[in-house]
Design an enzyme around this catalytic site. Structure first.
Site, PDB file in Angstrom:
ATOM      1  N   ASP A  22       0.849  -1.193   0.000  1.00 44.66           N
ATOM      2  CA  ASP A  22       0.000   0.000   0.000  1.00 44.66           C
ATOM      3  C   ASP A  22       0.885   1.242   0.000  1.00 44.66           C
ATOM      4  O   ASP A  22       1.536   1.538   0.998  1.00 44.66           O
ATOM      5  CB  ASP A  22      -0.894  -0.070   1.255  1.00 44.66           C
ATOM      6  CG  ASP A  22      -1.646   1.223   1.518  1.00 44.66           C
ATOM      7  OD1 ASP A  22      -1.774   2.042   0.595  1.00 44.66           O
ATOM      8  OD2 ASP A  22      -2.108   1.395   2.670  1.00 44.66           O
ATOM      9  N   ASN A  24      -0.104   4.507  -0.492  1.00 46.08           N
ATOM     10  CA  ASN A  24      -0.676   5.798  -0.075  1.00 46.08           C
ATOM     11  C   ASN A  24      -1.334   5.770   1.301  1.00 46.08           C
ATOM     12  O   ASN A  24      -2.015   6.717   1.698  1.00 46.08           O
ATOM     13  CB  ASN A  24      -1.659   6.320  -1.130  1.00 46.08           C
ATOM     14  CG  ASN A  24      -2.842   5.374  -1.304  1.00 46.08           C
ATOM     15  OD1 ASN A  24      -2.928   4.357  -0.616  1.00 46.08           O
ATOM     16  ND2 ASN A  24      -3.746   5.709  -2.203  1.00 46.08           N
ATOM     17  N   ASP A  26      -3.858   4.079   2.536  1.00 41.18           N
ATOM     18  CA  ASP A  26      -5.308   3.937   2.726  1.00 41.18           C
ATOM     19  C   ASP A  26      -5.694   2.529   3.176  1.00 41.18           C
ATOM     20  O   ASP A  26      -6.864   2.189   3.245  1.00 41.18           O
ATOM     21  CB  ASP A  26      -6.071   4.339   1.450  1.00 41.18           C
ATOM     22  CG  ASP A  26      -5.811   3.382   0.291  1.00 41.18           C
ATOM     23  OD1 ASP A  26      -4.983   2.450   0.450  1.00 41.18           O
ATOM     24  OD2 ASP A  26      -6.427   3.560  -0.773  1.00 41.18           O
ATOM     25  N   ASP A  30      -1.891  -1.006  -3.924  1.00 37.73           N
ATOM     26  CA  ASP A  30      -2.159  -0.235  -5.143  1.00 37.73           C
ATOM     27  C   ASP A  30      -1.024  -0.444  -6.149  1.00 37.73           C
ATOM     28  O   ASP A  30      -0.025  -1.111  -5.856  1.00 37.73           O
ATOM     29  CB  ASP A  30      -2.345   1.246  -4.789  1.00 37.73           C
ATOM     30  CG  ASP A  30      -1.296   1.715  -3.789  1.00 37.73           C
ATOM     31  OD1 ASP A  30      -0.122   1.403  -4.003  1.00 37.73           O
ATOM     32  OD2 ASP A  30      -1.662   2.354  -2.777  1.00 37.73           O
ATOM     33  N   ASP A 203     -10.252 -15.435 -16.359  1.00 36.90           N
ATOM     34  CA  ASP A 203     -11.071 -15.831 -15.215  1.00 36.90           C
ATOM     35  C   ASP A 203     -12.237 -16.717 -15.667  1.00 36.90           C
ATOM     36  O   ASP A 203     -12.892 -16.435 -16.677  1.00 36.90           O
ATOM     37  CB  ASP A 203     -11.620 -14.557 -14.558  1.00 36.90           C
ATOM     38  CG  ASP A 203     -12.316 -14.835 -13.247  1.00 36.90           C
ATOM     39  OD1 ASP A 203     -11.664 -15.329 -12.328  1.00 36.90           O
ATOM     40  OD2 ASP A 203     -13.532 -14.540 -13.145  1.00 36.90           O
ATOM     41  N   GLU A 277      -8.077 -20.121 -16.467  1.00 37.36           N
ATOM     42  CA  GLU A 277      -8.572 -20.694 -15.222  1.00 37.36           C
ATOM     43  C   GLU A 277      -9.778 -21.547 -15.620  1.00 37.36           C
ATOM     44  O   GLU A 277     -10.879 -21.036 -15.783  1.00 37.36           O
ATOM     45  CB  GLU A 277      -9.004 -19.596 -14.235  1.00 37.36           C
ATOM     46  CG  GLU A 277      -9.394 -20.179 -12.897  1.00 37.36           C
ATOM     47  CD  GLU A 277     -10.509 -19.448 -12.165  1.00 37.36           C
ATOM     48  OE1 GLU A 277     -10.544 -19.536 -10.944  1.00 37.36           O
ATOM     49  OE2 GLU A 277     -11.372 -18.817 -12.806  1.00 37.36           O
TER      50      GLU A 277
HETATM   51  C1  NOJ Z   1     -12.304 -16.868 -10.067  1.00 37.85           C
HETATM   52  C2  NOJ Z   1     -11.510 -15.834  -9.347  1.00 37.85           C
HETATM   53  O1  NOJ Z   1     -10.212 -16.320  -9.147  1.00 37.85           O
HETATM   54  C3  NOJ Z   1     -12.249 -15.568  -8.058  1.00 37.85           C
HETATM   55  O2  NOJ Z   1     -11.494 -14.816  -7.151  1.00 37.85           O
HETATM   56  C4  NOJ Z   1     -13.552 -14.917  -8.392  1.00 37.85           C
HETATM   57  O3  NOJ Z   1     -14.313 -14.771  -7.209  1.00 37.85           O
HETATM   58  C5  NOJ Z   1     -14.357 -15.750  -9.376  1.00 37.85           C
HETATM   59  N1  NOJ Z   1     -13.558 -16.280 -10.443  1.00 37.85           N
HETATM   60  C6  NOJ Z   1     -15.434 -14.931 -10.008  1.00 37.85           C
HETATM   61  O4  NOJ Z   1     -14.871 -13.983 -10.875  1.00 37.85           O
END
Ligand code: NOJ
Length: 536
Positions: A22, A24, A26, A30, A203, A277
């Site tokens: 981090d 800054n 907060d 970042d 994803d 993934e």
């Molecule tokens: C897989 C991601 O790695 C996870 O963190 C996320 O919650 C789900 N896909 C939905 O996008």
């Protein structure tokens, strides 16, 4: 590394930017924090970093709820910071991979807001999955699917229609049958490629395309257990039964998307890549995502979900490598990520985790390291009041969620918040983490960090490490794995709690995951739960 194409055997370090550093004060990590950490990552010896999403997002699911995929959320910085980060990574010789989330947008995305305001049957609604409900007045969801974060996978809108969300209600699933969706993702890919990213992590790569949307599943609650990467107490056989053929994952249509994406990647110079993934069953189906005209890598979740069991690991390694031969894709080895228990916690000890890491670092293909893994961090104990994961919230706390593996990193043993930043960290850090702090581990010869640094350096310098091909297995006692890779590497893994003596051809020890072993006259007495690399 021995592959001429960088990603085929790269060591890729996952940065979960909210918890990395981090800058800054907060309390949230970042992009400037990532820039500040680059010298450390370069010293560790990683080839690339993959950043979890830092795009505009209301942050209901750690940024995997994207409201503008072509801009940076103010909590992480600005687009200028992203450009600086890509340039700074490259200046350190580190490639940059960014996340892309094609299964859903945030409910705050302009498109979803337009869809809510538009009438039933409109083009705006057709970018998502809007349906009328069941029951006399449509008061019941269109089917019985459960969200992966628990609760129904449908939410009703004020005009009575329902929309599908396989994850949180703030993450409406996109409808890839609407061509606007493909066009928008193309624009996003090109946007980041033009800014110089070297690749994408996709994803829920097995999601996106849905079929038979109105059909119920026979056991939706159990199906959701089977779909969770952090839920390990479910047998292969049961997983097979539940995941065998579900209408929302691993549909044929997803491959058309990736063929088109590969064409885009190929238009750019510099071996741009994408890693999927894709949690699919049977796991051999993962190879279909990395056919020659599709994506480049797929996370090896099958291996990640195994315990510290030599026979199971050997079978999985052989299976993985065999499955990828036809498609000519390299394997990946992943021990944990931001969705799973940390490997130390999952397999029960730091010592085993180090031995496991060295095993995977010796295998053909690429490796992924989740931030903090190199420090041997365990998952953190958290009070329920601190938890923020939608999986925790939606399950009413029965599912503890994934916050335990997302606790901000310890950089310093002496500074406030372990040097993560000046502000109160968004998740509390355990009081005993000074021992894992980077400034401590970099100085300790027996630390996890030192082991990772040495093993990553050897992956660059030793001609048998990284690269591709298959290991040559040697018969070994129960609980032990023994193989060679040419030229000149011999690997022995003792996954038992006893010291074991093994006949070896190697003449000197290159690296050992813990001390306590000895080599004499071709006999290696290897300590319990240890991996050793020998020069042979
Ligand atoms: C897989 C991601 O790695 C996870 O963190 C996320 O919650 C789900 N896909 C939905 O996008």
């Amino acid at each position: 590394m021995n592959s001429p194409v960088w990603w085929r055997d790269a060591a890729i370090y996952q940065v979960y930017p909210r918890s990395f550093r981090d800058s800054n004060g907060d309390g949230e990590g970042d992009l400037q924090g990532v820039i500040a950490g680059l010298p450390y990552l370069a010293d560790l010896g990683v080839d690339a970093i993959w950043l979890s999403p830092f795009y505009k997002s209301p942050n209901k699911d750690g940024g995997y709820d994207v409201s503008d995929p072509r801009d940076v959320d103010p909590r992480f910085g600005t687009l200028a910071d992203a450009k600086d980060l890509i340039a700074a990574a490259h200046a350190h010789g580190i490639k940059f991979i960014t996340d892309i989330v094609p299964n859903h947008f945030s409910a705050d995305h302009r498109w979803f807001q337009e869809a809510l305001a538009a009438p039933k049957g409109s083009i705006a609604r057709s970018r998502f999955h809007f349906y009328d409900g069941r029951g006399e007045n449509g008061e019941m969801p269109p089917n019985n699917w459960i969200s992966i974060f628990r609760g129904p996978a449908w939410t009703r809108t004020p005009d009575g229609q329902w929309y599908l969300h396989l994850f949180d209600s703030s993450q409406p699933d996109l409808n890839w049958d609407n061509p606007d969706v493909a066009a928008d993702f193309e624009e996003t890919l090109r946007f980041w490629l033009d800014l110089g990213v070297d690749g994408f992590r996709i994803d829920v790569a097995h999601g996106s395309v849905k079929e038979d949307i109105l059909i119920d599943h026979r056991d939706p609650e159990r199906l959701v257990d089977a779909l969770r990467l952090d839920f390990l107490e479910i047998s292969e056989a049961e997983r097979a039964g539940l995941l065998g053929d579900i209408p929302f994952f691993d549909r044929e249509g997803v491959h058309d998307i990736y063929r088109s994406w590969r064409r885009i990647l190929n238009e750019y110079s510099g071996d741009r890549m994408a890693v999927a993934e894709a949690f699919v069953y049977p796991s051999s189906r993962a190879a279909r995502y990395v056919r020659q005209d599709e994506l480049n890598q797929v996370f090896n979740f099958n291996f990640m979900m195994l315990g510290w069991d030599a026979a199971a690991m050997k079978a999985s390694i052989e299976g993985t490598l065999a499955e990828l031969v036809d498609v000519k894709a390299p394997a990946t080895w992943v021990l944990n990520n931001h969705d799973t228990p940390r490997v130390v916690t999952r397999i029960g000890s730091a010592r085993k985790a180090r031995a496991l890491a060295m095993l995977t670092h010796s295998l053909p293909g690429g490796i992924y390291i989740y931030q903090g893994e190199e420090l041997g961090l365990p998952s953190a104990d958290l009070p329920d009041a601190a938890r923020q994961d939608p999986a925790f919230i939606r399950s009413g706390g029965t599912d503890k969620g994934r916050d335990e593996c997302r606790v901000p990193l310890p950089w310093s043993s002496t500074l406030a918040n372990y040097g993560y930043g000046a502000g109160k960290p968004w998740l509390p850090q355990p009081s005993d983490w000074a021992q894992y702090a980077m400034d401590v581990e970099v100085k300790v010869p027996s630390s996890s960090w030192t082991l990772y640094k040495k093993s990553l350096a050897l992956r660059h310098s030793h001609p048998a490490l990284g690269g591709e091909g298959v290991p040559t297995w040697i018969d070994a006692p129960l609980g032990v794995m023994h193989f060679t890779r040419e030229p000149g590497l011999e690997v022995v893994v003792n996954a038992t709690d006893e010291r074991v003596t093994v006949a070896v051809s190697g003449t000197s020890i290159l690296l050992e995951s813990a001390d306590g072993s000895s080599l004499q006259d071709g006999r290696l007495a290897i300590a319990a739960n240890t991996t050793i690399w020998l020069q042979h």
